[in-house]
Design an enzyme around this catalytic site. Structure first.
Site, PDB file in Angstrom:
ATOM      1  N   CYS A   4       1.334  -0.920   5.964  1.00  0.00           N
ATOM      2  CA  CYS A   4       1.694  -0.336   7.253  1.00  0.00           C
ATOM      3  C   CYS A   4       0.960  -1.075   8.371  1.00  0.00           C
ATOM      4  CB  CYS A   4       1.345   1.145   7.263  1.00  0.00           C
ATOM      5  SG  CYS A   4       1.678   1.957   8.849  1.00  0.00           S
ATOM      6  N   CYS A  60      -1.750   1.402  10.003  1.00  0.00           N
ATOM      7  CA  CYS A  60      -2.965   1.905   9.352  1.00  0.00           C
ATOM      8  C   CYS A  60      -3.400   1.125   8.125  1.00  0.00           C
ATOM      9  CB  CYS A  60      -2.782   3.379   8.983  1.00  0.00           C
ATOM     10  SG  CYS A  60      -1.604   3.665   7.639  1.00  0.00           S
ATOM     11  N   CYS A 105       5.277   6.219   6.711  1.00  0.00           N
ATOM     12  CA  CYS A 105       4.001   5.959   6.049  1.00  0.00           C
ATOM     13  C   CYS A 105       3.341   7.302   5.743  1.00  0.00           C
ATOM     14  CB  CYS A 105       3.101   5.123   6.959  1.00  0.00           C
ATOM     15  SG  CYS A 105       1.421   4.929   6.340  1.00  0.00           S
ATOM     16  N   CYS A 110      -0.148   7.628   8.110  1.00  0.00           N
ATOM     17  CA  CYS A 110      -0.139   7.800   9.570  1.00  0.00           C
ATOM     18  C   CYS A 110       1.175   8.350  10.119  1.00  0.00           C
ATOM     19  CB  CYS A 110      -0.479   6.477  10.256  1.00  0.00           C
ATOM     20  SG  CYS A 110       0.803   5.207  10.186  1.00  0.00           S
ATOM     21  N   CYS A 130      15.185   0.146   3.273  1.00  0.00           N
ATOM     22  CA  CYS A 130      15.537  -0.777   4.345  1.00  0.00           C
ATOM     23  C   CYS A 130      14.492  -0.611   5.456  1.00  0.00           C
ATOM     24  CB  CYS A 130      16.941  -0.420   4.829  1.00  0.00           C
ATOM     25  SG  CYS A 130      17.692  -1.605   5.932  1.00  0.00           S
TER      26      CYS A 130
END
Length: 135
Positions: free
Chosen positions: A47, A50, A96, A99, A119
């Site tokens: 991510c 984070c 995510c 976060c 995707c």
């Protein structure tokens, strides 16, 4: 997993404008424009907000949709899926798990063995080569 909760100002300081628009504003980069489209370098996609590990490069495939696609996340608790009814569509949003940043959507038209196509937006991720730490 411990959640990362930041103020809007902290997110704006931490992210580029494009990353902020995708991760916090639930935006989508235009098809065919993401930096990870067509890449095959070994490692892990994390991510951009984070550093949470999301997808291994070995799960990446060319879907022909204009966005990087994966067959499965690194673990069941890496991402969360949320029903998305925006824009008159029925989709499953992928966020995510650490976060709550918007990553993209998952569809049931991927290759075996999962039959899923995660995707994702390139702007929502960073690539970490095997043996390196997050940036």
């Amino acid at each position: 997993m411990e959640k990362l909760i930041l103020s809007d100002a902290e997110w704006r300081d931490r992210l580029t404008p494009e990353q902020y628009q995708v991760l916090r504003g639930h935006g989508t980069e235009p098809p065919g424009t993401g930096c990870f489209l067509g890449t095959h370098e070994p490692g892990t996609y994390v991510c951009a907000g984070c550093g949470n590990p999301l997808f291994r490069s070995g799960e990446k495939f060319e879907s022909g949709t204009g966005w990087p696609s994966f067959t499965r996340p690194v673990s069941e608790d890496a991402v969360v899926e949320v029903h998305d009814r925006s824009y008159g569509m029925r989709r499953t949003e992928v966020r995510c798990a650490r976060c709550d940043g918007h990553l993209g959507h998952v569809f049931p038209d991927g290759p075996p063995p999962t039959g899923l196509r995660y995707c994702m937006n390139s702007a929502a991720m960073q690539h970490v080569r095997d043996g390196e730490g997050t940036k």
